[in-house]
Design a protein around this motif. Structure first.
Motif, mmCIF file in Angstrom:
data_model
loop_
_atom_site.group_PDB
_atom_site.id
_atom_site.type_symbol
_atom_site.label_atom_id
_atom_site.label_comp_id
_atom_site.label_asym_id
_atom_site.label_seq_id
_atom_site.Cartn_x
_atom_site.Cartn_y
_atom_site.Cartn_z
ATOM 1 N N UNK A 51 0.802 -1.219 0.000
ATOM 2 C CA UNK A 51 0.000 0.000 0.000
ATOM 3 C C UNK A 51 0.827 1.259 0.000
ATOM 4 N N UNK A 52 2.141 1.117 -0.187
ATOM 5 C CA UNK A 52 3.049 2.265 -0.215
ATOM 6 C C UNK A 52 4.351 1.809 -0.847
ATOM 7 N N UNK A 53 5.259 2.755 -1.050
ATOM 8 C CA UNK A 53 6.599 2.409 -1.530
ATOM 9 C C UNK A 53 7.566 2.630 -0.375
ATOM 10 N N UNK A 54 7.907 1.575 0.373
ATOM 11 C CA UNK A 54 8.745 1.751 1.562
ATOM 12 C C UNK A 54 10.228 1.933 1.270
ATOM 13 N N UNK A 55 10.687 1.579 0.064
ATOM 14 C CA UNK A 55 12.111 1.647 -0.234
ATOM 15 C C UNK A 55 12.607 3.086 -0.159
ATOM 16 N N UNK A 56 13.772 3.268 0.440
ATOM 17 C CA UNK A 56 14.390 4.582 0.586
ATOM 18 C C UNK A 56 15.633 4.660 -0.300
ATOM 19 N N UNK A 57 15.773 5.780 -1.013
ATOM 20 C CA UNK A 57 16.921 5.979 -1.899
ATOM 21 C C UNK A 57 18.018 6.727 -1.137
ATOM 22 N N UNK A 58 19.241 6.213 -1.205
ATOM 23 C CA UNK A 58 20.382 6.872 -0.557
ATOM 24 C C UNK A 58 21.531 6.969 -1.553
ATOM 25 N N UNK A 59 22.489 7.826 -1.228
ATOM 26 C CA UNK A 59 23.640 8.051 -2.105
ATOM 27 C C UNK A 59 24.940 7.869 -1.336
ATOM 28 N N UNK A 60 25.007 6.878 -0.508
ATOM 29 C CA UNK A 60 26.242 6.667 0.245
ATOM 30 C C UNK A 60 26.510 5.178 0.364
#
Length: 716
Positions: free
Chosen positions: A683-692
């Motif tokens: 029911x959502x997009x839980x993935x988090x985008x990071x740059x490290x």
């Protein structure tokens, strides 16, 4: 001889009946004595200090009813303000003491009307509605106490929100008259409009000794890091206008401020000429009908727009410095869900001590105003939408009222005094729905686990030669505690015991009943350590240094997925759905469990608590178990994975298009379908985008290899 007497039903009356007039006398005397005792007790125990706060309601806090205090001309004046003040030098934390709720106690001084010897008030406005609302909110909060002896923080009922309305010298003298001033120690002043013409200083000009300042226009020159609190300039329009969320937006950039510097105006007009309808440049209206409030209107070439409603028509809204650094326009822009483009060099953004403004705004140096359009065009559309939602939530949580501003300020100070109970980054910056379970899902402190080492779980089917090579390499890792092989082939028996590599830790083979990818995440009893390394039987390129370093990173972040192959999810605007990306990028949102560390608790969640039919979907399609685990961990923790070591692509020399699943031409399409399926179930997009990513400290430094703890990292 017996005395005569009368009998009652209870027996003879032994004491002669008292005469009526004597009875009345003694009853009266007893009543007087009793009332005296009660009065004495009330005097002894009822609070009667002059500092005791009364009922802090709107009716009580009236300047007209407040006691008059005359300031002698010779009254002392505080020091200007110590720029070197920090919490450990100018704040007495011992006054706050320990309490089970880890909450500071705030005392508000009773209202007094300060006048000079001629009877002239120190302020031209008295007590503003905004400051009245602020004090009312604090007095109704859990921070408030009316017992001055228990107070940790003191707030004067002297309104210094707007410096323009103050007599600087007399206001400073009034502060020293406060009973507990003590050179401003543990006192807090709220100011939103500092300075005055012609200089417009960025901090309140009223001398204030060591008092903390919650200021609305701090620059890097006047802000005392970790001591003062940068607050927003409250916008009165916010209280009277409702702006429901709105999409899509007609304009790309909008400028709505009036009275901005002519050089900025000229540069904005040049950008308007270059980019046409993408940019709307508004100014103050000069031809409004009589009775129309000019503050609620903006104009462009004679066309009138409602303000702040027009802000909802743009993706980005310019917030330029005016005479003061802090601008009320910032609050209006956030309320409209428009991403603020802040051009105010050296400005300390409101509540920047706890708020991550990169998630809700774009900060551009003033000298790069001419490049603004190009800079904003480079931001992906998906990121712009996320920033708009974050901007709107920042306003609702921290800007929308004087109550929100005041209580946020006190919470920041509270977190400094009780850092072990402070709110986390996620609690400050994520909307409530995103932080509902952001605490450690392991129900343990986020510290390295007690059980030493990790258990390597290798999922295999029939690649024995490759499996043995993987086992041999993993056995070289110092922290390996046990190796568990999950044999997923029901039609063939595993090799004889004598053929397996000889290693220095226990090796256990578990035979499964069905060929399912989810078998790799089953909570096997053989897994005794908290740390699990999930690794495929064809990952032969990882060195022992890389694996050992990955384990040590996981020890510091036991609630995260810590792995090596990084992947990314992207939104496809043309197709209107998510897609899977495996190319080299600076962003990751997943680490594949073909080589990743995680806590064994997630095996239990995957097997028994996975939402919907995701587990069955994975087993039916023989794909995406790694994506499902990334969804699960991100949804539970609200945190991104951690990629370790620089390796971005894994090479598998033995893999072919026949036996290598990842080389199938339909692989990318199926992986994208998995992401959309899982997002629908969650029911959502839980993935988090990071740059490290995490690398060893001396990884790239020019030091002899013998000085590096992990010299063999990054090699193929």
């Amino acid at each position: 001889m017996y005395a005569s007497g009368k009998y009652s039903s209870r027996g003879p009356a032994l004491i002669p009946r008292m005469k009526t007039k004597h009875r009345i006398y003694y009853i009266t005397l007893f009543s007087v004595v009793l009332l005296g005792l009660i009065a004495t007790g009330m005097f002894q125990f009822w609070p009667h200090s002059i500092e005791s706060a009364a009922d802090w309601t709107l009716d009580k806090r009236s300047v007209h009813d407040a006691p008059l205090v005359r300031l002698p001309v010779s009254s002392p004046i505080p020091e200007r303000g110590d720029l070197s003040c920090r919490m450990h030098t100018c704040f007495d934390v011992y006054r706050c003491g320990y309490n089970p709720k880890n909450r500071i106690k705030v005392y508000i001084y009773p209202l007094q009307k300060f006048v000079d010897e001629l009877g002239v008030p120190i302020s031209s406005t008295g007590l503003s509605r905004e400051y009245n609302d602020l004090l009312s909110a604090i007095s109704d909060s859990n921070f408030y106490t009316d017992d001055v002896t228990r107070a940790c923080l003191f707030i004067p009922s002297i309104d210094v929100l707007n410096q323009n309305s103050l007599r600087i010298r007399e206001t400073a003298q009034a502060l020293t008259m406060l009973p507990r001033w003590d050179k401003g120690m543990n006192h807090l002043l709220f100011n939103m409009l500092p300075g005055g013409p012609p200089d417009y200083n960025t901090a309140l000009d009223v001398p204030r000794d060591r008092a903390l300042l919650a200021g609305g226009g701090f620059s890097t020159w006047t802000y005392r890091q970790g001591y003062d609190v940068s607050i927003p300039v409250y916008s009165p329009l916010s209280a009277d206008v409702e702006l429901p969320e709105r999409q899509p937006r007609h304009y790309f950039i909008l400028s709505s401020q009036t009275a901005i510097h002519r050089e900025y105006r000229a540069e904005l007009e040049r950008l308007k000429e270059e980019n046409g309808e993408a940019l709307l440049l508004l100014d103050k209206c000069s031809n409004l009908s009589q009775g129309v409030a000019s503050a609620r209107k903006r104009c462009y070439k004679g066309q009138v727009y409602d303000y702040p409603q027009i802000l909802q028509e743009s993706s980005f809204c310019v917030v330029l410095r005016g005479a003061r650094l802090g601008q009320a326009a910032l609050s209006d822009v956030l309320q409209a869900g428009c991403v603020p483009v802040i051009l105010a060099d050296s400005y300390i953004l409101p509540f920047s001590e706890v708020l991550d403004w990169k998630r809700a705004s774009v900060v551009i140096p003033e000298e790069k105003l001419s490049e603004m359009y190009t800079i904003l065009k480079s931001i992906p559309h998906r990121q712009v939408e996320e920033m708009q939602r974050q901007a709107r939530w920042f306003w609702e949580a921290y800007f929308s009222s004087m109550k929100a501003i005041g209580l946020t300020t006190l919470q920041i100070i509270n977190d400094r005094i009780y850092p072990y109970a402070a709110r986390t980054y996620e609690q400050w910056n994520n909307p409530p729905l995103a932080v509902k379970i952001v605490n450690s899902p392991l129900f343990l402190p986020l510290i390295p686990p007690r059980a030493p080492g990790f258990t390597a779980v290798v999922l295999t089917y029939d690649r024995v030669e490759s499996l043995f090579r993987v086992i041999t390499e993993i056995s070289k890792v110092p922290s390996l505690a046990k190796l568990l092989v999950v044999w997923n082939n029901q039609n063939k028996s595993p090799p004889e015991e004598s053929l397996w590599p000889k290693i220095g830790v226990p090796l256990k083979v578990v035979r499964t009943k069905e060929n399912k990818l989810s078998n790799r995440f089953f909570p096997y009893d053989e897994i005794e350590t908290e740390a699990v390394l999930a690794i495929d039987d064809d990952i032969i390129m990882l060195t022992s240094d890389e694996l050992q370093f990955g384990y040590e990173v996981w020890r510091e972040f036991p609630d995260r997925l810590v792995g090596y192959p990084g992947r990314l999810h992207l939104w496809d605007h043309e197709m209107g759905k998510w897609k899977y990306e495996s190319e080299w990028t600076n962003e990751v949102s997943m680490v594949l469990t073909g080589a990743a560390f995680y806590h064994k608790y997630f095996n239990y969640l995957y097997t028994y608590k996975m939402p919907g039919d995701i587990k069955n979907w994975v087993d039916a399609h023989m794909n995406c178990e790694d994506i499902a685990m990334n969804f699960l961990v991100a949804n539970i923790t609200g945190k991104a994975p951690i990629k370790v070591t620089p390796r971005k692509k894994f090479k598998c020399p033995e893999c072919t298009a026949i036996d290598g699943l990842s080389l199938d031409q339909t692989h990318m399409v199926e992986r994208s379908e998995c992401i959309n399926k899982f997002a629908s179930v969650f029911g959502t997009m839980p993935l988090k985008v990071v740059e490290h990513r995490a690398d060893p400290v001396l990884y790239k430094d020019d030091f002899p290899e013998k000085l590096k703890s992990f010299p063999n990292i990054g090699s193929l």
